[in-house]
Enzyme design. Structure first.
Site, PDB file in Angstrom:
ATOM      1  N   CYS A  21       0.700  -1.203  -0.004  1.00 37.94           N
ATOM      2  CA  CYS A  21      -0.120  -0.095   0.117  1.00 37.94           C
ATOM      3  C   CYS A  21       0.785   1.226  -0.109  1.00 37.94           C
ATOM      4  O   CYS A  21       1.631   1.490   0.828  1.00 37.94           O
ATOM      5  CB  CYS A  21      -0.903   0.012   1.240  1.00 37.94           C
ATOM      6  SG  CYS A  21      -1.825   1.653   1.460  1.00 37.94           S
TER       7      CYS A  21
ATOM      8  N   CYS B  19       0.421   3.644   3.204  1.00 33.97           N
ATOM      9  CA  CYS B  19       0.890   3.238   4.812  1.00 33.97           C
ATOM     10  C   CYS B  19       2.299   3.982   5.016  1.00 33.97           C
ATOM     11  O   CYS B  19       3.064   4.462   4.148  1.00 33.97           O
ATOM     12  CB  CYS B  19       1.059   1.674   4.897  1.00 33.97           C
ATOM     13  SG  CYS B  19      -0.437   1.069   4.815  1.00 33.97           S
TER      14      CYS B  19
ATOM     15  N   HIS C 278      -4.022   1.101   8.151  1.00 35.09           N
ATOM     16  CA  HIS C 278      -4.290   0.432   6.789  1.00 35.09           C
ATOM     17  C   HIS C 278      -5.918   0.055   7.199  1.00 35.09           C
ATOM     18  O   HIS C 278      -6.066  -1.149   7.263  1.00 35.09           O
ATOM     19  CB  HIS C 278      -3.560  -0.739   6.624  1.00 35.09           C
ATOM     20  CG  HIS C 278      -3.959  -1.311   5.076  1.00 35.09           C
ATOM     21  ND1 HIS C 278      -3.368  -0.338   4.014  1.00 35.09           N
ATOM     22  CD2 HIS C 278      -4.535  -2.248   4.732  1.00 35.09           C
ATOM     23  CE1 HIS C 278      -4.019  -1.203   2.939  1.00 35.09           C
ATOM     24  NE2 HIS C 278      -4.573  -2.260   3.379  1.00 35.09           N
TER      25      HIS C 278
ATOM     26  N   HIS D 148      -7.093   1.522   1.263  1.00 34.92           N
ATOM     27  CA  HIS D 148      -6.589   2.356   2.265  1.00 34.92           C
ATOM     28  C   HIS D 148      -7.585   3.692   2.121  1.00 34.92           C
ATOM     29  O   HIS D 148      -7.325   4.518   1.313  1.00 34.92           O
ATOM     30  CB  HIS D 148      -5.196   2.477   2.120  1.00 34.92           C
ATOM     31  CG  HIS D 148      -4.602   3.291   3.310  1.00 34.92           C
ATOM     32  ND1 HIS D 148      -3.450   2.905   4.056  1.00 34.92           N
ATOM     33  CD2 HIS D 148      -4.843   4.446   4.055  1.00 34.92           C
ATOM     34  CE1 HIS D 148      -3.175   3.677   5.010  1.00 34.92           C
ATOM     35  NE2 HIS D 148      -4.157   4.736   4.995  1.00 34.92           N
TER      36      HIS D 148
ATOM     37  N   HIS E 150      -9.287   6.808   1.842  1.00 34.55           N
ATOM     38  CA  HIS E 150      -8.762   8.510   1.389  1.00 34.55           C
ATOM     39  C   HIS E 150      -9.821   9.183   0.633  1.00 34.55           C
ATOM     40  O   HIS E 150     -10.935   8.239   0.419  1.00 34.55           O
ATOM     41  CB  HIS E 150      -7.641   8.061   0.401  1.00 34.55           C
ATOM     42  CG  HIS E 150      -7.991   7.250  -0.672  1.00 34.55           C
ATOM     43  ND1 HIS E 150      -8.258   5.994  -1.021  1.00 34.55           N
ATOM     44  CD2 HIS E 150      -8.233   7.587  -2.190  1.00 34.55           C
ATOM     45  CE1 HIS E 150      -8.312   5.547  -2.049  1.00 34.55           C
ATOM     46  NE2 HIS E 150      -8.488   6.697  -2.735  1.00 34.55           N
TER      47      HIS E 150
END
Length: 352
Positions: A55, A58, A129, A180, A182
């Site tokens: 990811c 992260c 995460h 993740h 956002h």
């Protein structure tokens, strides 16, 4: 939090409803909920592989994104696995770019073109995460709203952009490409047609009645209570009167405020609380659907904004738009707003 009393809802025949802001039509057709749907199940919250080790959002992989334009440092008394608690970075794969020069449009009745100038940013909402915004803490949610405000203020100061699109896609069906959690902010040099249409409608209403259309709507809904989902001291959440998707809901401040970036930041904790309640109720009632949330706030350029009132819209992807929606801008929804509000009220969790 205040919860409106639930009234017994009688079955309704199909009904047309028109959105007061953008004038699209919705057909409320409760009978369609019983139709056979071979091969169609619940639309997925996530449907792509998730490997946290890869990811780019992260901690420890900050070099995989462009340099941050905004960083909230980690709380020294909290988790020390990351040096930050929120980052805003330019989108590595932008739809618009700020380096394309002055927008130029050569248009006739058959063609209009211009460089896709703008700014595209990603708000990485937590170093943890997580794929579910409901798992954000209230402090993290408050930080998210504060980051929206900070970036809107900064982009407005550039003096280049007409408006900003602030939105969040949750789940692959809603357009998310990374799990993740956002959000995105896109600053544009033009005013999209739905925003221009809403502005014209609200201006006309203000000139005719001397009142803000959203304020009038809030007053009516708070009095009747049929579409009210939740209320706090400064905010209310309503089921949309002419929804595009079942369980579409809107949050708006009770006090008239045209621009989200002018919201008193001391209210963000309260905003986080009521929004967290609503997200939990939606997930519980609708089995964790994919959804989009969209911040509608007044543009930066134009002839005054007193007629506008910011809101957050949430559109659960519980159905797929089909021919009538795509071809004619008319939406078929099998759950009435009154039924959706009553269901969500029943699933509201207690305040933390």
């Amino acid at each position: 939090m205040f919860r409106a009393s639930d009234d017994l809802l009688m079955p309704q025949p199909p009904q047309f409803r028109r959105d007061p802001f953008r004038s699209h039509w919705t057909i409320l057709a409760p009978e369609r909920s019983a139709r056979p749907q071979v091969g169609l199940g619940m639309l997925p919250r996530q449907s792509f592989p998730d490997d946290p080790a890869l990811c780019p959002f992260c901690p420890g992989r900050e070099d995989q994104t462009p340099p941050a334009v905004l960083t909230y440092p980690a709380d020294p008394s909290g988790d020390r696995t990351a040096a930050w608690r929120l980052r805003v970075v330019p989108n590595k794969y932008p739809a618009v770019r700020p380096d394309l020069g002055t927008p130029y449009c050569q248009a006739d009745e058959s063609q209009a073109e211009a460089p896709a100038m703008g700014r595209s940013e990603v708000v990485i909402e937590t170093p943890r995460h997580l794929d579910d915004p409901k798992r954000l803490t209230l402090a993290e949610l408050a930080d998210l709203f504060r980051a929206y405000q900070d970036r809107l203020l900064a982009l407005a100061q550039e003096g280049t952009w007409t408006c900003a699109a602030v939105f969040k896609n949750v789940g692959a069906e809603a357009g998310a490409s990374l799990p993740h959690t956002h959000s995105q902010i896109i600053a544009l040099p033009l005013l999209p047609r739905p925003l221009a249409q809403e502005s014209a409608v609200c201006r006309t209403y203000l000139e005719r009645t001397g009142r803000c259309l959203t304020c009038a709507l809030l007053e009516r809904e708070l009095h009747k209570g049929h579409r009210l989902i939740a209320r706090s001291e400064h905010f209310a959440v309503l089921a949309a009167n002419a929804p595009r998707f079942p369980y579409e809901l809107w949050l708006a401040p009770l006090r008239h405020q045209a621009r989200f970036e002018h919201q008193d930041p001391t209210a963000f904790q309260e905003l986080a609380q009521i929004w967290h309640q609503v997200l939990a109720a939606l997930d519980d009632a609708c089995h964790q659907p994919a959804y989009n949330w969209i911040l509608q706030t007044a543009p930066w350029q134009g002839d005054g904004v007193d007629h506008l009132h910011w809101r957050v819209e949430l559109l659960p992807r519980l159905t797929r738009p089909a021919g009538l929606e795509w071809g004619f801008g008319c939406y078929i929804v099998a759950v009435t707003p009154e039924e959706a509000a009553a269901t969500l009220r029943q699933h509201l969790p207690p305040l933390p």
